[in-house]
Design a protein around this motif. Structure first.
Motif, PDB file in Angstrom:
ATOM      1  N   TYR A 120       0.827  -1.205   0.000  1.00 27.31           N
ATOM      2  CA  TYR A 120       0.000   0.000   0.000  1.00 27.31           C
ATOM      3  C   TYR A 120       0.868   1.265   0.000  1.00 27.31           C
ATOM      4  O   TYR A 120       0.567   2.232  -0.712  1.00 27.31           O
ATOM      5  CB  TYR A 120      -0.932   0.011   1.211  1.00 27.31           C
ATOM      6  CG  TYR A 120      -2.057  -0.996   1.133  1.00 27.31           C
ATOM      7  CD1 TYR A 120      -2.636  -1.332  -0.091  1.00 27.31           C
ATOM      8  CD2 TYR A 120      -2.545  -1.620   2.279  1.00 27.31           C
ATOM      9  CE1 TYR A 120      -3.662  -2.261  -0.171  1.00 27.31           C
ATOM     10  CE2 TYR A 120      -3.571  -2.554   2.208  1.00 27.31           C
ATOM     11  CZ  TYR A 120      -4.126  -2.871   0.979  1.00 27.31           C
ATOM     12  OH  TYR A 120      -5.130  -3.797   0.907  1.00 27.31           O
TER      13      TYR A 120
ATOM     14  N   ALA B 191       2.326   1.694  -3.451  1.00 29.12           N
ATOM     15  CA  ALA B 191       1.292   2.117  -4.394  1.00 29.12           C
ATOM     16  C   ALA B 191       0.925   3.584  -4.194  1.00 29.12           C
ATOM     17  O   ALA B 191       0.783   4.344  -5.161  1.00 29.12           O
ATOM     18  CB  ALA B 191       0.053   1.239  -4.237  1.00 29.12           C
ATOM     19  N   ILE B 192       0.796   3.995  -2.927  1.00 28.10           N
ATOM     20  CA  ILE B 192       0.467   5.390  -2.632  1.00 28.10           C
ATOM     21  C   ILE B 192       1.597   6.308  -3.091  1.00 28.10           C
ATOM     22  O   ILE B 192       1.363   7.389  -3.643  1.00 28.10           O
ATOM     23  CB  ILE B 192       0.195   5.569  -1.119  1.00 28.10           C
ATOM     24  CG1 ILE B 192      -1.104   4.842  -0.732  1.00 28.10           C
ATOM     25  CG2 ILE B 192       0.112   7.041  -0.753  1.00 28.10           C
ATOM     26  CD1 ILE B 192      -1.362   4.809   0.755  1.00 28.10           C
TER      27      ILE B 192
ATOM     28  N   LEU C 268       3.799   5.813  -5.528  1.00 27.97           N
ATOM     29  CA  LEU C 268       3.806   5.905  -6.991  1.00 27.97           C
ATOM     30  C   LEU C 268       2.639   6.749  -7.508  1.00 27.97           C
ATOM     31  O   LEU C 268       2.803   7.571  -8.421  1.00 27.97           O
ATOM     32  CB  LEU C 268       3.759   4.504  -7.610  1.00 27.97           C
ATOM     33  CG  LEU C 268       4.993   3.626  -7.364  1.00 27.97           C
ATOM     34  CD1 LEU C 268       4.761   2.227  -7.927  1.00 27.97           C
ATOM     35  CD2 LEU C 268       6.231   4.246  -7.980  1.00 27.97           C
ATOM     36  N   LEU C 269       1.458   6.559  -6.909  1.00 32.12           N
ATOM     37  CA  LEU C 269       0.289   7.335  -7.325  1.00 32.12           C
ATOM     38  C   LEU C 269       0.476   8.811  -7.016  1.00 32.12           C
ATOM     39  O   LEU C 269       0.161   9.678  -7.851  1.00 32.12           O
ATOM     40  CB  LEU C 269      -0.960   6.801  -6.627  1.00 32.12           C
ATOM     41  CG  LEU C 269      -2.276   7.521  -6.948  1.00 32.12           C
ATOM     42  CD1 LEU C 269      -2.589   7.422  -8.442  1.00 32.12           C
ATOM     43  CD2 LEU C 269      -3.417   6.952  -6.109  1.00 32.12           C
ATOM     44  N   ALA C 270       1.008   9.095  -5.823  1.00 26.14           N
ATOM     45  CA  ALA C 270       1.244  10.492  -5.449  1.00 26.14           C
ATOM     46  C   ALA C 270       2.259  11.139  -6.380  1.00 26.14           C
ATOM     47  O   ALA C 270       2.110  12.302  -6.778  1.00 26.14           O
ATOM     48  CB  ALA C 270       1.730  10.567  -4.001  1.00 26.14           C
TER      49      ALA C 270
ATOM     50  N   TYR D  45       2.866  10.347  -9.512  1.00 24.31           N
ATOM     51  CA  TYR D  45       2.230  10.572 -10.815  1.00 24.31           C
ATOM     52  C   TYR D  45       1.326  11.799 -10.769  1.00 24.31           C
ATOM     53  O   TYR D  45       1.346  12.633 -11.684  1.00 24.31           O
ATOM     54  CB  TYR D  45       1.427   9.334 -11.208  1.00 24.31           C
ATOM     55  CG  TYR D  45       0.705   9.472 -12.532  1.00 24.31           C
ATOM     56  CD1 TYR D  45       1.410   9.459 -13.734  1.00 24.31           C
ATOM     57  CD2 TYR D  45      -0.683   9.624 -12.568  1.00 24.31           C
ATOM     58  CE1 TYR D  45       0.748   9.599 -14.950  1.00 24.31           C
ATOM     59  CE2 TYR D  45      -1.353   9.756 -13.782  1.00 24.31           C
ATOM     60  CZ  TYR D  45      -0.627   9.737 -14.967  1.00 24.31           C
ATOM     61  OH  TYR D  45      -1.289   9.886 -16.170  1.00 24.31           O
ATOM     62  N   ILE D  46       0.557  11.934  -9.695  1.00 20.96           N
ATOM     63  CA  ILE D  46      -0.335  13.088  -9.554  1.00 20.96           C
ATOM     64  C   ILE D  46       0.472  14.380  -9.461  1.00 20.96           C
ATOM     65  O   ILE D  46       0.115  15.400 -10.061  1.00 20.96           O
ATOM     66  CB  ILE D  46      -1.246  12.912  -8.322  1.00 20.96           C
ATOM     67  CG1 ILE D  46      -2.211  11.743  -8.542  1.00 20.96           C
ATOM     68  CG2 ILE D  46      -2.024  14.194  -8.040  1.00 20.96           C
ATOM     69  CD1 ILE D  46      -3.048  11.401  -7.327  1.00 20.96           C
ATOM     70  N   CYS D  47       1.566  14.345  -8.690  1.00 21.37           N
ATOM     71  CA  CYS D  47       2.418  15.528  -8.554  1.00 21.37           C
ATOM     72  C   CYS D  47       2.996  15.946  -9.898  1.00 21.37           C
ATOM     73  O   CYS D  47       3.124  17.139 -10.198  1.00 21.37           O
ATOM     74  CB  CYS D  47       3.553  15.251  -7.567  1.00 21.37           C
ATOM     75  SG  CYS D  47       3.034  15.149  -5.836  1.00 21.37           S
TER      76      CYS D  47
END
Length: 357
Positions: A11, A14-15, A17-19, A21-23
């Motif tokens: 988790y 994943a968080i 990597l997602l953060a 990408y969003i940044c």
């Protein structure tokens, strides 16, 4: 590693990597919000004092902004006159730098006979190699419409965050539930105290370095010493390398304009001295442990946020990684990560074993 630990690691990854990408894709939206949040947190105590005398919220916020912005405008106005003079002399500066570099190459060849540096090798593409960085420096220092628009957006966001700050606090307390009300308030207070202490301490460091740099450059006999001194002081907001970058610019300028050959070397020596004083005495005494993150995670955050957001990311990196550490320390599954990020982790013997028990 049991199933719960595996899920926690998955988790977190994943968080992360997602953060990231969003940044990356939302930089133009996120960066003004981040600066606005930091600015509003820093100004909040000033606004709270003003509102105790003037019980009009919107007016107290504006006065708090003016208390911060007016001194900055004064410094910017004074520095702009020297910047105009520097920009007017760019053509002669380019030629002076070429001559200065030739002197340095000759000195290096005399000190190390086998070095074999060729002065003539500096001449190809000389206009591109020498004058372009100076033009970029001037362009970067002159305000642009994009910069003005971004600054205005940050100020608007900051005003609204301050105006609705009580509602945001109540909202965060609500979404985490009444049972966690005390923990949420303590976490928010720790985050706010960290940001305020870091920004306030860093601001004081900038002022001290600006004064020391200006005095030193004046004694050396450098033209526009106040401009270069203030610029170098402001670059101290870039962790680890800001002071050295601040010394590089006046060195290049002195190389082109100095009357005496010793002045460029004096600038280098002075800034190396200031770097040691700043790193070992000024910043540790003033900023201290406001950012309780060890150098490994500090540098990693600078690289990550810098790659996402450029210079804005480098400036925001340490406050954001400090906030992340505080948040991670509030959960049992991520408390070990927070401990690993702390500046004194090497002295905490057996801490991870205790967390595992």
């Amino acid at each position: 590693m049991n199933k719960n630990q595996t899920q926690t690691v998955f988790y977190c990854l994943a968080i992360f990597l997602l953060a990231g990408y969003i940044c990356y894709i939302g930089a133009s939206i996120i960066i003004p919000v981040m600066f606005a949040a930091l600015l509003s947190v820093f100004i909040s105590p000033i606004q709270s004092k003003i509102v105790s005398f003037i019980n009009i919220k919107w007016l107290s916020i504006i006065l708090a902004f003016l208390a911060i912005i007016l001194p900055l405008l004064l410094i910017t106005t004074l520095s702009s006159y020297q910047l105009i003079n520097i920009m007017d002399s760019l053509p002669s500066i380019g030629e002076g730098i070429k001559q200065g570099l030739e002197k340095i190459v000759n000195v290096a060849n005399n000190i190390v006979p086998g070095l074999g540096l060729d002065v003539e090798s500096l001449k190809p593409d000389k206009d591109a190699n020498i004058e372009t960085p100076l033009k970029l420096l001037g362009q970067g220092l002159v305000s642009t419409s994009h910069f003005i628009g971004s600054t205005a957006l940050v100020l608007v966001y900051s005003f609204l965050l301050l105006y609705y700050k009580d509602s945001f606090k109540n909202f965060l307390t609500y979404i985490f539930g009444k049972d966690n009300k005390t923990e949420v308030k303590e976490t928010l207070k720790e985050m706010i105290d960290t940001i305020q202490s870091y920004i306030g301490g860093l601001g004081l460091v900038v002022v001290i370095l600006s004064v020391l740099n200006s005095i030193g450059l004046t004694l050396i006999g450098i033209e526009h010493a106040i401009f270069w001194g203030v610029l170098a002081g402001m670059l101290a907001i870039i962790p680890y390398i800001g002071t050295l970058l601040g010394g590089l610019l006046p060195f290049i300028y002195t190389l082109a304009t100095a009357d005496a050959s010793w002045q460029p070397y004096a600038v280098v020596g002075y800034y190396l001295f200031i770097q040691q004083v700043e790193g070992n005495f000024i910043t540790p005494k003033i900023v201290g442990d406001k950012v309780d993150v060890n150098p490994l995670f500090s540098i990693f955050s600078l690289v990550v946020f810098g790659s996402f957001w450029g210079i804005s990311g480098i400036i925001l990196a340490l406050p954001l990684i400090s906030i992340a550490k505080i948040i991670l320390s509030q959960f049992d599954n991520t408390k070990a990560i927070s401990v690993l990020m702390s500046s004194d982790v090497s002295s905490k013997k057996g801490v991870f074993k205790r967390l595992a028990d």
